[in-house]
Every structure is written in C-alpha cells, then in structure tokens.
Design a protein around this motif. Structure first.
Motif, PDB file in Angstrom:
ATOM      1  N   HIS A  62       0.802  -1.226   0.000  1.00  0.00           N
ATOM      2  CA  HIS A  62       0.000   0.000   0.000  1.00  0.00           C
ATOM      3  C   HIS A  62       0.833   1.275   0.000  1.00  0.00           C
ATOM      4  CE1 HIS A  62      -2.621   3.215   1.112  1.00  0.00           C
ATOM      5  NE2 HIS A  62      -2.191   3.249   2.354  1.00  0.00           N
ATOM      6  N   GLN A  63       1.792   1.374   0.902  1.00  0.00           N
ATOM      7  CA  GLN A  63       2.536   2.624   1.017  1.00  0.00           C
ATOM      8  C   GLN A  63       3.274   2.966  -0.278  1.00  0.00           C
ATOM      9  OE1 GLN A  63       5.085   2.698   4.447  1.00  0.00           O
ATOM     10  NE2 GLN A  63       5.601   4.859   4.232  1.00  0.00           N
ATOM     11  N   LYS A  89      -6.535  -0.947   5.935  1.00  0.00           N
ATOM     12  CA  LYS A  89      -5.934  -0.172   4.851  1.00  0.00           C
ATOM     13  C   LYS A  89      -6.764  -0.226   3.570  1.00  0.00           C
ATOM     14  CE  LYS A  89      -1.176  -0.675   6.500  1.00  0.00           C
ATOM     15  NZ  LYS A  89       0.176  -1.206   6.206  1.00  0.00           N
TER      16      LYS A  89
END
Length: 232
Positions: A62-63, A89
C-alpha cells in the motif's frame, strides 16, 4: 543500454510471448491485458512504461503503491492492487486503485466500498481464489466453495463492480495443472455471474499456461523490469 531501451526490450519479449500463447489457443491478442508489476521499482520506471504504451500497473504494498500513484497521477494509468490486503488499509487502497485483485474475505468489502465512494465509475474487484490444498501454510485466497457468498457480498455495494477472479499457481505444482483447475472454477463462477469474465492469472514464469487456459490479465514483473533492485 538506456533504461528506456531495457524496458522496451522486455515489453517486446513479453508481448511476443503473449501473442504466441494466444495464437496457440486460438485467441485474439487483444483479449489479454498486460499488467506490469512495478513493486520495488521507482516511479521513473512507471513513467517510462507509460510512454512505451503500458496502461495497467500492478503494486502489492500500500505505502509504495500510494506514493507512486500520486507521483504518476497525470499519466492516466489503471492501478491494480494485487497484494494481500488488510481491512484497516482497504479504504485507503481503494482511493487510488482502479482494480483491487486480491479480495479474499467479506471483511474487506465494506472498507473498499467506503474508499471507492464518490468516484464516477465503480471500482473493479477481482476475488482471489486459492488453488492451494486446504491447510497449506501461507495459503492466500478464498476457497472455491466460498466464492458465491463473497461474490454476493461484493454485489451489494454500488461503488464496487465484480469483474472476475484472480489466482496464483501454487509453488511446486505444474502451473498448467493448476490453471486447468482454475479454468473449471472460473467456468462455474461465470455461469452464476455472467458479467464477471475477467481472469487474472499468470506471471513471468508461467504466463503461457495461463493465457492458453483463458487468462484475460497477466501480471508480469521481472520479465519486463529485470531483477528486483538490490536490498529489497
């Protein structure tokens, strides 16, 4: 050789492999979308890939995905999230993803729908189906017998659009055998969900098997981008 030339050569080789597999299967090459997986590679590579005609890019963290999507926001790319997804998330992932391919439990559906709310088009969703035997450690994906219930949950959300299935060939198994099993699962699934015709399967080492058995999307990393950067 410049980085652009390296990527162009990798793309050409992969597209030739896809075309060959389509020819063997009697399929039109336009039926298969190439999703280039750029995990661990810089946004500069994504820019070069877009310039070389790539339209679909895959990420599984994700990041990293969020940062690249923001940096490359003006390129008109479709971002596919293909990694394991945490429910806390999921909404953030849905905010920048065009497709989430790794939906494997009902707990993800509500957060994904909240993250996708307000966009012009619903976010496309693939259900990740497990091809591993029950009980295998690290098994990812929903059991084929549970696909119906998960599909129904996705279809309850107006901001999500059920597109089809995603799967990974199990380690240590002949991918042709695994994808043949997947083709059977997919046929039964499409009979119940006629609009959900996408099938994301096949990676750098086994894309031919996947295409021959009906994949509409192949997820390719190293065959296009080369070995992952050191230290990753």
């Amino acid at each position: 050789m410049s980085r652009r030339a390296e990527l162009a050569a990798g793309l050409a080789a992969v597209r030739e492999r896809v075309a060959g597999a389509c020819a063997e299967a009697g399929r039109d090459v336009d039926e298969v979308t190439l999703v280039v997986v750029t995990k661990f590679f810089p946004a500069s590579d994504v820019c070069l890939l877009a310039d070389l005609g790539v339209t679909d890019v895959g990420e599984n963290r994700h990041q990293e995905a969020q940062a690249k999507a923001e940096e490359c926001a003006d390129l008109g790319l479709r971002w596919h999230f293909i990694g394991g997804l945490q429910s806390n998330k999921a909404a953030a992932v849905a905010a920048y993803s065009s497709v989430v391919e790794s939906v494997d439990r009902a707990k993800l559906v509500g957060p994904l729908a909240r993250g996708a709310a307000g966009r012009e088009q619903p976010m496309d969703v693939l259900l990740q189906v497990s091809l591993d035997p029950p009980g295998r450690e690290g098994r990812a994906g929903v059991d084929p017998d549970d696909l119906g219930a998960l599909a129904s949950r996705v279809e309850q959300e107006q901001d999500l659009r059920l597109r089809g299935l995603m799967a990974v060939a199990p380690l240590g198994e002949d991918p042709a055998t695994a994808f043949a099993r997947l083709a059977e699962v997919r046929a039964a699934f499409v009979a119940e969900h006629p609009a959900a015709t996408w099938l994301s399967a096949g990676m750098s080492g086994d894309l031919e098997h996947a295409v021959r058995l009906g994949a509409t999307h192949v997820r390719i990393g190293s065959a296009v981008l080369g070995s992952r950067p050191t230290g990753k």
